[in-house]
Structure formats: structure tokens, C-alpha cells
Design a protein around this motif. Sequence first.
Motif, PDB file in Angstrom:
ATOM      1  N   THR A 147      38.371  44.948  66.388  1.00 10.44           N
ATOM      2  CA  THR A 147      37.648  46.207  66.473  1.00 10.44           C
ATOM      3  C   THR A 147      38.566  47.408  66.363  1.00 10.44           C
ATOM      4  O   THR A 147      38.163  48.528  66.635  1.00 10.44           O
ATOM      5  N   GLY A 148      39.820  47.201  65.929  1.00  9.87           N
ATOM      6  CA  GLY A 148      40.710  48.341  65.753  1.00  9.87           C
ATOM      7  C   GLY A 148      41.286  48.817  67.072  1.00  9.87           C
ATOM      8  O   GLY A 148      41.391  48.070  68.031  1.00  9.87           O
ATOM      9  N   THR A 149      41.680  50.082  67.126  1.00 12.94           N
ATOM     10  CA  THR A 149      42.394  50.601  68.277  1.00 12.94           C
ATOM     11  C   THR A 149      41.759  51.875  68.766  1.00 12.94           C
ATOM     12  O   THR A 149      41.014  52.539  68.059  1.00 12.94           O
ATOM     13  N   GLY A 150      42.116  52.238  69.992  1.00 16.37           N
ATOM     14  CA  GLY A 150      41.538  53.432  70.577  1.00 16.37           C
ATOM     15  C   GLY A 150      42.499  54.582  70.727  1.00 16.37           C
ATOM     16  O   GLY A 150      42.068  55.694  70.995  1.00 16.37           O
ATOM     17  N   THR A 151      43.813  54.372  70.571  1.00 18.25           N
ATOM     18  CA  THR A 151      44.786  55.440  70.754  1.00 18.25           C
ATOM     19  C   THR A 151      45.700  55.528  69.552  1.00 18.25           C
ATOM     20  O   THR A 151      45.823  54.590  68.759  1.00 18.25           O
ATOM     21  N   ASP A 152      46.373  56.696  69.426  1.00 20.16           N
ATOM     22  CA  ASP A 152      47.313  56.868  68.327  1.00 20.16           C
ATOM     23  C   ASP A 152      48.440  55.849  68.403  1.00 20.16           C
ATOM     24  O   ASP A 152      48.888  55.323  67.378  1.00 20.16           O
ATOM     25  N   ALA A 153      48.907  55.571  69.618  1.00 21.54           N
ATOM     26  CA  ALA A 153      49.991  54.599  69.791  1.00 21.54           C
ATOM     27  C   ALA A 153      49.546  53.214  69.355  1.00 21.54           C
ATOM     28  O   ALA A 153      50.291  52.485  68.685  1.00 21.54           O
ATOM     29  N   ASP A 154      48.310  52.844  69.746  1.00 17.88           N
ATOM     30  CA  ASP A 154      47.799  51.539  69.341  1.00 17.88           C
ATOM     31  C   ASP A 154      47.657  51.458  67.819  1.00 17.88           C
ATOM     32  O   ASP A 154      47.985  50.450  67.208  1.00 17.88           O
ATOM     33  N   ALA A 155      47.142  52.524  67.216  1.00 20.07           N
ATOM     34  CA  ALA A 155      46.980  52.546  65.767  1.00 20.07           C
ATOM     35  C   ALA A 155      48.328  52.426  65.075  1.00 20.07           C
ATOM     36  O   ALA A 155      48.481  51.689  64.096  1.00 20.07           O
ATOM     37  N   GLY A 156      49.334  53.144  65.572  1.00 18.65           N
ATOM     38  CA  GLY A 156      50.660  53.067  64.981  1.00 18.65           C
ATOM     39  C   GLY A 156      51.251  51.681  65.068  1.00 18.65           C
ATOM     40  O   GLY A 156      51.849  51.184  64.098  1.00 18.65           O
ATOM     41  N   ALA A 157      51.093  51.028  66.212  1.00 22.63           N
ATOM     42  CA  ALA A 157      51.626  49.675  66.369  1.00 22.63           C
ATOM     43  C   ALA A 157      50.915  48.694  65.442  1.00 22.63           C
ATOM     44  O   ALA A 157      51.548  47.818  64.834  1.00 22.63           O
ATOM     45  N   LEU A 158      49.595  48.847  65.316  1.00 27.98           N
ATOM     46  CA  LEU A 158      48.834  47.968  64.436  1.00 27.98           C
ATOM     47  C   LEU A 158      49.278  48.130  62.986  1.00 27.98           C
ATOM     48  O   LEU A 158      49.443  47.145  62.255  1.00 27.98           O
ATOM     49  N   VAL A 159      49.495  49.369  62.576  1.00 28.45           N
ATOM     50  CA  VAL A 159      49.939  49.629  61.208  1.00 28.45           C
ATOM     51  C   VAL A 159      51.325  49.038  60.974  1.00 28.45           C
ATOM     52  O   VAL A 159      51.590  48.430  59.921  1.00 28.45           O
ATOM     53  N   GLU A 160      52.222  49.182  61.907  1.00 27.11           N
ATOM     54  CA  GLU A 160      53.555  48.596  61.755  1.00 27.11           C
ATOM     55  C   GLU A 160      53.473  47.082  61.581  1.00 27.11           C
ATOM     56  O   GLU A 160      54.168  46.497  60.734  1.00 27.11           O
ATOM     57  N   GLU A 161      52.626  46.443  62.367  1.00 24.95           N
ATOM     58  CA  GLU A 161      52.460  44.993  62.252  1.00 24.95           C
ATOM     59  C   GLU A 161      51.884  44.615  60.889  1.00 24.95           C
ATOM     60  O   GLU A 161      52.332  43.649  60.249  1.00 24.95           O
ATOM     61  N   ALA A 162      50.884  45.376  60.449  1.00 22.16           N
ATOM     62  CA  ALA A 162      50.265  45.072  59.157  1.00 22.16           C
ATOM     63  C   ALA A 162      51.260  45.230  58.016  1.00 22.16           C
ATOM     64  O   ALA A 162      51.324  44.381  57.111  1.00 22.16           O
ATOM     65  N   LEU A 163      52.048  46.300  58.034  1.00 24.23           N
ATOM     66  CA  LEU A 163      53.007  46.540  56.957  1.00 24.23           C
ATOM     67  C   LEU A 163      54.147  45.526  56.981  1.00 24.23           C
ATOM     68  O   LEU A 163      54.688  45.175  55.927  1.00 24.23           O
ATOM     69  N   GLY A 177      53.852  58.522  52.876  1.00 20.78           N
ATOM     70  CA  GLY A 177      52.603  58.826  53.554  1.00 20.78           C
ATOM     71  C   GLY A 177      51.659  57.674  53.789  1.00 20.78           C
ATOM     72  O   GLY A 177      50.673  57.842  54.531  1.00 20.78           O
ATOM     73  N   TYR A 178      51.883  56.510  53.194  1.00 23.47           N
ATOM     74  CA  TYR A 178      50.909  55.419  53.353  1.00 23.47           C
ATOM     75  C   TYR A 178      50.568  55.108  54.811  1.00 23.47           C
ATOM     76  O   TYR A 178      49.390  54.896  55.134  1.00 23.47           O
ATOM     77  N   PRO A 179      51.541  55.073  55.724  1.00 29.07           N
ATOM     78  CA  PRO A 179      51.175  54.785  57.117  1.00 29.07           C
ATOM     79  C   PRO A 179      50.219  55.810  57.719  1.00 29.07           C
ATOM     80  O   PRO A 179      49.442  55.478  58.632  1.00 29.07           O
ATOM     81  N   VAL A 180      50.250  57.060  57.223  1.00 25.24           N
ATOM     82  CA  VAL A 180      49.308  58.072  57.723  1.00 25.24           C
ATOM     83  C   VAL A 180      47.878  57.646  57.404  1.00 25.24           C
ATOM     84  O   VAL A 180      46.987  57.697  58.268  1.00 25.24           O
ATOM     85  N   LEU A 181      47.646  57.230  56.173  1.00 27.09           N
ATOM     86  CA  LEU A 181      46.319  56.759  55.789  1.00 27.09           C
ATOM     87  C   LEU A 181      45.933  55.509  56.582  1.00 27.09           C
ATOM     88  O   LEU A 181      44.793  55.386  57.066  1.00 27.09           O
ATOM     89  N   LEU A 182      46.862  54.585  56.718  1.00 28.08           N
ATOM     90  CA  LEU A 182      46.556  53.349  57.439  1.00 28.08           C
ATOM     91  C   LEU A 182      46.253  53.617  58.908  1.00 28.08           C
ATOM     92  O   LEU A 182      45.362  52.972  59.494  1.00 28.08           O
ATOM     93  N   ARG A 183      46.951  54.566  59.517  1.00 29.64           N
ATOM     94  CA  ARG A 183      46.632  54.919  60.906  1.00 29.64           C
ATOM     95  C   ARG A 183      45.250  55.550  61.008  1.00 29.64           C
ATOM     96  O   ARG A 183      44.515  55.314  61.984  1.00 29.64           O
ATOM     97  N   GLU A 184      44.866  56.336  60.012  1.00 32.42           N
ATOM     98  CA  GLU A 184      43.513  56.898  59.991  1.00 32.42           C
ATOM     99  C   GLU A 184      42.477  55.773  59.954  1.00 32.42           C
ATOM    100  O   GLU A 184      41.478  55.803  60.691  1.00 32.42           O
ATOM    101  N   LEU A 185      42.713  54.773  59.128  1.00 28.74           N
ATOM    102  CA  LEU A 185      41.777  53.648  59.054  1.00 28.74           C
ATOM    103  C   LEU A 185      41.783  52.841  60.348  1.00 28.74           C
ATOM    104  O   LEU A 185      40.719  52.428  60.833  1.00 28.74           O
ATOM    105  N   ALA A 186      42.965  52.630  60.925  1.00 25.67           N
ATOM    106  CA  ALA A 186      43.036  51.901  62.196  1.00 25.67           C
ATOM    107  C   ALA A 186      42.265  52.629  63.288  1.00 25.67           C
ATOM    108  O   ALA A 186      41.588  52.011  64.112  1.00 25.67           O
TER     109      ALA A 186
END
Length: 424
Positions: free
Chosen positions: A13-29, A376-385
Motif C-alpha cells: 500500500t505504499g508509504t505514509g511519510t517522505d522518509a518511508d517513500a525515500g527508503a522505498l525508492v532506494e530499495e526499488a532502484l 531527477g528520477y527519484p523525485v518522480l518515484l517518491r511522488e508515486l510512492a
Amino acid sequence: MSTDTDGGTGTGTGTGTDADAGALVEEALAASPVFDGHNDLPLALRARSGSGVEGLDLGRADLHTDLPRLRSGGVGAQFWSVYVSSSLPEPEAAVATLEQIDTVYRLVARYPDDLRIAYTAADVEDAFASGRIASLLGIEGGHSLAGSSGVLRAFARLGVRYVTLTHNDNTAWADSATDEPGVGGLDDTGLAIVAELNRVGVLVDLSHTAESTQLAALGAATAPAIFSHSSARAVNDHPRNVSDTVLERLRANGGVIQLTFVPAFISPDVAAWSADHAAERERLGLPAHSWTWPGTPRPGEDPKSVAEQYAQTLAAPPDPRLQEWLDRHPRPEATAAQVADHVEHARDVAGLAHIGLGGDYDGVDRQPADLPDVAGYPVLLRELASRGWSRGELEALTSRNVLRVLREAEEAATEPLWPTAALR
């Protein structure tokens, strides 16, 4: 040829915070680096450096693309566009395309610790594993083929892995999205070219083409097709974007649309401003744009002097009348959130397995305000997360879907012509 899976590891279900979104994006990349469909660095190097490839390891502020920012952006594979202007006579376009291919090979040879030429999905995965950025070739416009099946096959043997059927102008055999209708999509020659591309394992790229061309190609294709850099027409009604009808056909074909970041394609406000700007240029009797096709050094010429000569042709200030209009009509900005809207629409219509990313960096003068360059790709991915995208969904978007299409095109080829191990 449709495989509607999430392409990754779950559908959370994705993430609820900027930190969570950033960590998820790092893992995905880390698991699935970005495999971008379209970058015009070879053209930018031709224009700004006389096709020289120096300085990309240290950073090039005059470009959207350099090695440090590719690394920061999580890019693991790149289709480098070997674009040449469709205003060139076709034999000249074929020669210029060879020059652009040469630029990519010299680029990779100059930075072997960072870049690796790739021809197949396995090559891309090997580059991921070695920590290098896979570098693939994409021809942008069927004019580069000069109407010749032999030229098509020669490009395939050099490692070209997609051909965009048109650029901004029609070819004799295919209609462009931004030209007047010509043959009504694809004529018999165009259909034969699609068949030959499929036969030798070169992806059919439908960006820049008219909807009639897209439907004809998807109806005839025996392998998945791509859109290397297009977005969703339902979100912004721009001729370079893709209708829901075509997105549904793309799903049945098994192909992928690589959503682009070009502001006029993304934002209705930017599209309207661009149309008004073009109308004002026409009203003032000015050419549609000040850009001209850059030359490349001839034998014995210094690349720097060639670049300086070209820069001088662009150095003249804008016409004062146009500048007055620009001062009164500031250009609006597109945003990563708007790009995400296109990504989500394409996902909803075509399916998660049929989307990717094709930024078109160094192919336009300006990108969205928060996606200014290839970092900039992680910016877009964090928006989606932040909107609830899971790690698996992000991995499908970044590279898993494009890798599948590349592999399926290889499997569908009856006479693959990319370089073999013995020729590398």
C-alpha cells in the motif's frame, strides 16, 4: 503478448511519510535501476562539443546529462537517441546517423568503468550486475533508413535496438503525429519495414507517429512495440501523446509506453503557452525556431572550433518584438506530480506491465521544475510512492517492463542481427 503482472515484489500500500517513500525508492532502484527510453545526449554533444565526449565524468552544467547525475538518478540503462533532423535529405540522414552512432561508441569507450554497450536484455542485466550503465542505440525517425532494407539491417548489425518510424515529418511510407496525413498510417512499404524490424529483432518505436500509424503497426506487429518517449493524451491533449484506444491496443500487443517528461506534453498550461509562442513567431514573420542542424568535425577539424562556430550561429539575442512578448507571457512550469498523473493514467488503461520512463533529457531546452536533469528520477518515484505505489510496482516501471519487452523482441526475431559475442 500481454503479461499483466506487477513485475516485482508485491503490491503493498505504499508509504505514509517522505522518509518511508525515500527508503522505498532506494530499495526499488537498487533492485531495478531506471532503464530510460530516450536521451538526446549524442545530439547535445554534437551541438555543444563538436561531438566531443570529454568532461562527462566531472559534470557538465551545460547539459541535462553527465555521469555523476546519471548515478544520482539511479539510471542503470539508457537508450541513447542517435537522432538526426528529418529536414535532411535521406542519404545525408543515413550518414549523420552513423556519425551519431559513432559518438555513442566513443562515449562508452571513453568511460569504460561507468558505461557498457548493450545489445540484449542479458547484456543490460550484466551491466546492472557490474555497476555500469547499459548503453543501447535508438534511431529516431525512419528517414534515417533512407528507404533501404539493407541500411536497416546494417544499423541492426551495429547494435541499433529500436527505430522510431517517424520524427516530426512524415516519411514516404509512414505518417507523423505532427505532419499532415500522407499515406493514411502505413503503406505497404511501411508494413514491410515493421515486419523486417520484427524479423531482425529491432523494436518498433511508435513515438512521434500518427494514431493511424500506431494502429496499423500494432495490428501488423509480431513482437511487442514501444513508445520511447510519449505520454497520455487523456491527461493532456497533445498530438505527441497516446490515446486510450492505442494504450489498450498496446496492452494486447505486450508493449510498453515509456512516459516522457517534456513539459508541453505533460502540462496543458505549457502546451497552451507553446502554441501561443509559436503563433506569435508566425505573426512576426520569424522562423518556427532558431535551431539549425549542427555539423560535426570533418577529418582534421578541431571539435572545439566546430562547436564554437555553431554556438555563434545561436548567439544572436531574440528579436526585440518576440522578447517583449516573452516578458509579458512568462513560461509556465510543469511538475513531477503532473508527470505522475500521466504515469498513473497509462497504468490504469494499459496495465502496470506496459509502462516505463523515457525522459527525453537533452532533447528539449527545459524539463519540469523539479525534474531538471537526469538526477531527477527519484523525485518522480517518491511522488508515486507517496501515492501508494509499492516497491514491486516501482520496479516494474523503472526497468522490469522494458527488459521484458526487449527479451520478447529477441525471442520473436527469426534472424536476429545485433552483434554477437565474437564481434564485440
